[in-house]
Design an enzyme around this catalytic site. Sequence first.
Site, mmCIF file in Angstrom:
data_model
loop_
_atom_site.group_PDB
_atom_site.id
_atom_site.type_symbol
_atom_site.label_atom_id
_atom_site.label_comp_id
_atom_site.label_asym_id
_atom_site.label_seq_id
_atom_site.Cartn_x
_atom_site.Cartn_y
_atom_site.Cartn_z
ATOM 1 N N GLU A 144 -0.953 -1.239 -4.875
ATOM 2 C CA GLU A 144 -2.161 -0.463 -5.140
ATOM 3 C C GLU A 144 -1.886 0.536 -6.245
ATOM 4 O O GLU A 144 -0.890 1.251 -6.215
ATOM 5 C CB GLU A 144 -2.626 0.272 -3.887
ATOM 6 C CG GLU A 144 -3.943 0.999 -4.118
ATOM 7 C CD GLU A 144 -4.511 1.589 -2.855
ATOM 8 O OE1 GLU A 144 -5.085 0.837 -2.053
ATOM 9 O OE2 GLU A 144 -4.351 2.799 -2.673
ATOM 10 N N ASP B 276 0.889 -1.163 0.000
ATOM 11 C CA ASP B 276 0.000 0.000 0.000
ATOM 12 C C ASP B 276 0.924 1.210 0.000
ATOM 13 O O ASP B 276 1.436 1.611 1.044
ATOM 14 C CB ASP B 276 -0.890 -0.010 1.238
ATOM 15 C CG ASP B 276 -1.809 1.195 1.295
ATOM 16 O OD1 ASP B 276 -2.267 1.654 0.230
ATOM 17 O OD2 ASP B 276 -2.055 1.689 2.411
ATOM 18 N N ASP C 67 -2.589 1.091 7.098
ATOM 19 C CA ASP C 67 -1.719 0.866 5.928
ATOM 20 C C ASP C 67 -1.311 -0.607 5.834
ATOM 21 O O ASP C 67 -1.214 -1.158 4.746
ATOM 22 C CB ASP C 67 -0.456 1.734 6.024
ATOM 23 C CG ASP C 67 -0.787 3.186 6.266
ATOM 24 O OD1 ASP C 67 -1.085 3.892 5.292
ATOM 25 O OD2 ASP C 67 -0.760 3.605 7.442
#
Length: 175
Positions: free
Chosen positions: A68, A7, A141
Amino acid sequence: MRVLGVDPGLTRCGVGVVEGVPGRPCTLVAYYVVHTDPEDELPLRLLHLDRSLTDLVAEHRPDSVAVERVFSQHNVRTVMGTAQASGVAVLAGARAGLPVQTYTPSEVKAAVTGSGQADKAQMTAMVTRLLRLPEPPRPADAADALALAICHVWRGGTRSKLAAAAERVRRGRSD
């Protein structure tokens, strides 16, 4: 299949590692949050992120990396840092010779919760349940990185197999 999910973030970059196969529950291997100091110069922050991700790839030896995909946000400064961190994550996987796949937040949410509109609390709850953890991974996160890894195991594994089959068919037709 072992997947390292990232992430991306310049100040906080979530990293999660899971093992699994499509259609089966995944198993937690590890999760981390790589921090950089906002007071440091950008090149130092990116270098720290690169070294940390490279070390984690070497330590956990994943079969692939899921990152991501950066999407447009209202805050241009935030999206720039996220995009730079994303590039470092993609590079860390590519440098190790690993396949790297990117996923939009809605793809990850849909894979993990069944809804592309799920909020952070729903995502964290599902990651906790799916990995059979005694408590939610913190900070968010880390949970997001684990969700990316789960998404890749469940969707990316199938996607990779379909791509490999299509390539075999293509080669067979051209011979």
